[in-house]
Design a protein around this motif. Structure first.
Motif, PDB file in Angstrom:
ATOM      1  N   ASP A  14     112.665 114.413  75.727  1.00 18.51           N
ATOM      2  CA  ASP A  14     112.399 114.392  77.162  1.00 18.51           C
ATOM      3  C   ASP A  14     113.725 114.340  77.932  1.00 18.51           C
ATOM      4  O   ASP A  14     114.402 113.313  77.936  1.00 18.51           O
ATOM      5  N   GLU A  16     114.398 114.146  81.030  1.00 18.75           N
ATOM      6  CA  GLU A  16     114.437 113.158  82.115  1.00 18.75           C
ATOM      7  C   GLU A  16     114.779 111.769  81.586  1.00 18.75           C
ATOM      8  O   GLU A  16     115.526 111.018  82.190  1.00 18.75           O
ATOM      9  N   ASP A  17     114.169 111.454  80.449  1.00 18.57           N
ATOM     10  CA  ASP A  17     114.478 110.164  79.848  1.00 18.57           C
ATOM     11  C   ASP A  17     115.954 110.089  79.444  1.00 18.57           C
ATOM     12  O   ASP A  17     116.593 109.042  79.570  1.00 18.57           O
ATOM     13  N   GLU A  19     118.366 111.644  80.898  1.00 12.84           N
ATOM     14  CA  GLU A  19     119.132 111.513  82.148  1.00 12.84           C
ATOM     15  C   GLU A  19     119.128 110.067  82.629  1.00 12.84           C
ATOM     16  O   GLU A  19     120.180 109.511  82.982  1.00 12.84           O
ATOM     17  N   LEU A  20     117.940 109.459  82.620  1.00 13.17           N
ATOM     18  CA  LEU A  20     117.821 108.071  83.086  1.00 13.17           C
ATOM     19  C   LEU A  20     118.616 107.122  82.194  1.00 13.17           C
ATOM     20  O   LEU A  20     119.317 106.241  82.681  1.00 13.17           O
ATOM     21  N   GLU A  23     122.316 107.467  82.716  1.00 12.70           N
ATOM     22  CA  GLU A  23     122.705 106.810  83.969  1.00 12.70           C
ATOM     23  C   GLU A  23     122.826 105.302  83.776  1.00 12.70           C
ATOM     24  O   GLU A  23     123.778 104.677  84.249  1.00 12.70           O
ATOM     25  N   LYS A 114     110.168 101.796  76.135  1.00 11.20           N
ATOM     26  CA  LYS A 114     110.752 102.326  77.369  1.00 11.20           C
ATOM     27  C   LYS A 114     110.231 101.558  78.577  1.00 11.20           C
ATOM     28  O   LYS A 114     109.021 101.443  78.769  1.00 11.20           O
ATOM     29  N   ASP A 117     111.176 100.473  85.057  1.00 10.31           N
ATOM     30  CA  ASP A 117     112.062 100.565  86.231  1.00 10.31           C
ATOM     31  C   ASP A 117     113.528 100.542  85.807  1.00 10.31           C
ATOM     32  O   ASP A 117     113.858 100.233  84.662  1.00 10.31           O
ATOM     33  N   MET A 118     114.399 100.899  86.741  1.00  9.16           N
ATOM     34  CA  MET A 118     115.821 101.084  86.445  1.00  9.16           C
ATOM     35  C   MET A 118     116.482  99.781  86.002  1.00  9.16           C
ATOM     36  O   MET A 118     117.311  99.768  85.112  1.00  9.16           O
TER      37      MET A 118
END
Lengths: 134, 421
Positions: A14, A16-17, A19-20, A23, A114, A117-118
């Motif tokens: 994934d 997006e995962d 990327e997160l 970050e 997982k 939230d951030m």
């Protein structure tokens, strides 16, 4: 600081995962070199080409990936003595006991679900990074 | 009923004298003055009990007439008494081609003898007639018996067929149920993935841009977050529910009081927050699945904590009652139950909803009044049923609710399921 001590290998289908997670890692360790892989096969191919000094200091992998599950990837990594000392963290959606047990048995250093939230993700990233000296 | 006798003689006076002799016996007479006329009459009427026939007749004599009569299947049963003047063995002539109900009267006619002989034949006819009637009746009875047997066989086959169908249906239902559970598990599992993205990205959006957002923007992000949180709750509950039907853990002897105490520890914060007083009675040690009993009481006690009244302190009482040979349940008489009451003095509800509340997604309150997913009590019901028990609720608005969990003191021996799964 050698190359090995700065690179972190992320395996997840994934983007997006990825990327997160990148970050979150960079928010804690801005100097880290994060490499993305979309399945276990790519990880194995990459590691095989690495010289000892190029090996990553941390591998974070998903459980559910195409072609090869996280548990299977762990088994393959366990077959090569060169990867023995690299910490391997599973970060998965699944909190199924069977998955967790299997991954730990196959050589995972730790298993995380997982977060939603951030802040939690950053906390987790910190936890995972703490086992390697960046 | 008058028995019919056919009188055959070519001389009218003979016919009349025979009739005169027999008249007192109450017979019905049909007269023919020749063999031909007799045959003609017999074409239309078959129901004679006896034929009295003169042997000496012009054209067709008595024996010839008799031979023609007995050629016909329908007439073969009618006995004939020949009236003859000769004694030189005419009887033997007829016997040559016919044995049966045949007799002879010699002229001059002895009236008494005639009456006796006729009476014997008529009696025979009557008896025969009775026998035929009886036979007909027996045949009819036999037929209806046969029909009944056939019907029974058919219905037996039908029952077997229906039974087979039922078993198939049960099998199909079980499979469908399992499929459904797997589906619920997979669906809710897969739903988590995009939901996590919604939550994480809206969280990221908030963190990155909160300085540029006005209060309206912040409120909208909060709404996304709270909707997503609620959806997460729902998914979590559906997952628990479906896992419950998939897993099949073994039963162990466990102290229910200890299990409830563990649940109360988990709920400690809410109990303190609500200032609830909890009275826990001496619950029994039963053969249960602790992994299921804990969520059962967790849900029931959470329910009591959630639906408390604001104007009085909340009291929750948890206590047992033993029921022996309770016939009100359709179980074997040997089954003894323990009822466990979870009683509160909360807001309660109208008793008419007492069944409905155990259905999946059924809620009596809006989300703004009381939060919830409508899965908790459905879960409780399933857990209790997995223990071969029952759950019910007694409630009154503003007075409180009592949940009654009936669990068998002994777990019945596990039956092997049909397909061995």
């Amino acid at each position: 600081m050698s190359q090995r001590n700065r690179s972190i290998l992320l395996a997840d289908d994934d983007p997006e995962d990825l990327e997160l997670l990148e970050e979150a890692i960079l928010s804690i360790e801005p100097g880290a070199i994060v490499k993305h892989f979309y399945n276990g096969r790519e990880v194995i191919d990459f590691l095989r080409e690495c010289s000892d000094s190029e090996l990553p200091c941390l591998i974070i992998l998903d459980y559910n990936m195409p072609q090869m599950t996280g548990a299977e990837l762990l088994t393959s990594l366990g077959d090569d003595n060169r990867y023995k000392t690299i910490p391997k963290m599973v970060l998965s959606t699944s909190n199924a006991e069977a998955h967790i047990k299997l991954c730990l048995k196959n050589g995972a250093t730790d298993y995380f679900v997982k977060p939603f939230d951030m802040k939690e993700l950053q906390k987790l990233a910190g936890k995972m990074l703490s086992v390697c000296n960046l | 009923m008058h028995q019919k006798i056919l009188l055959v003689d070519d001389r009218e006076d003979n016919l009349l004298s025979m009739e005169a002799i027999l008249e007192t016996e109450g017979y019905q007479f049909v007269k023919a003055n020749s063999g031909r006329q007799a045959l003609k009459i017999l074409l239309a009427e078959f129901d004679f009990a006896l034929i009295l026939m003169d042997v000496e007749m012009p054209n067709l004599n008595g024996f010839e007439t008799a031979a023609l009569i007995y050629e016909r299947e329908k007439l073969k049963h009618i006995p004939i008494i020949f009236i003859t003047a000769h004694t030189y063995g005419e009887e033997n002539i007829f016997k040559g081609f016919r044995t049966g109900a045949v007799d002879y009267i010699y002229k001059p006619i002895n009236p008494e003898l005639l009456r006796v002989k006729v009476a014997v034949f008529i009696d025979l006819y009557k008896k025969n007639y009775q026998l035929v009637l009886q036979e007909k009746k027996l045949i009819a009875i036999n037929k209806s018996l046969q029909n009944e047997i056939n019907d029974r066989k058919a219905s037996e086959e039908k029952i077997i067929e229906l039974n087979k169908q039922l078993l198939n249906n049960i099998d199909g239902l079980e499979k469908a149920n399992k499929e459904l559970d797997r589906f619920a598990f997979m669906a809710s599992h897969d739903l988590q993935e995009p939901l996590r993205k919604i939550r994480t990205f809206s969280d990221r959006l908030f963190i990155k841009y909160k300085d540029q957002l006005d209060s309206d923007g912040i409120m909208n992000i909060n709404r996304i977050q709270s909707a997503a949180t609620r959806m997460q709750e729902l998914i979590k509950d559906i997952l628990t529910f479906s896992k419950l039907s998939v897993q099949n853990e073994s039963f162990v002897k466990a102290d229910l009081k200890l299990l409830v105490q563990e649940v109360l520890e988990d709920l400690q914060l809410t109990v303190l927050e609500k200032k609830a007083c909890i009275e826990l009675g001496a619950l029994p040690t039963l053969f249960v699945n602790p992994g299921l009993i804990k969520p059962l009481f967790f849900n029931l006690i959470s329910n009591a904590l959630k639906y408390s009244r604001k104007d009085q302190p909340l009291v929750i009482k948890i206590y047992p009652e033993y029921v022996h040979n309770d016939q009100s349940f359709q179980h074997s008489a040997a089954m003894n139950f323990c009822r466990i009451y979870v009683k509160d003095n909360g807001i309660g509800f109208d008793q008419q909803y007492a069944e409905q509340i155990f259905e999946m997604f059924q809620r009596l309150h809006t989300q703004t009044e009381y939060e919830g997913t409508g899965i908790g009590l459905a879960l409780c019901k399933q857990i209790v049923e997995k223990h071969k028990g029952f759950i019910s609720a007694l409630s009154k608005v503003n007075e409180g609710t009592t949940f009654i969990v009936s669990l068998p003191l002994q777990q019945p021996v596990k039956e092997k399921s049909l397909n061995g799964v």
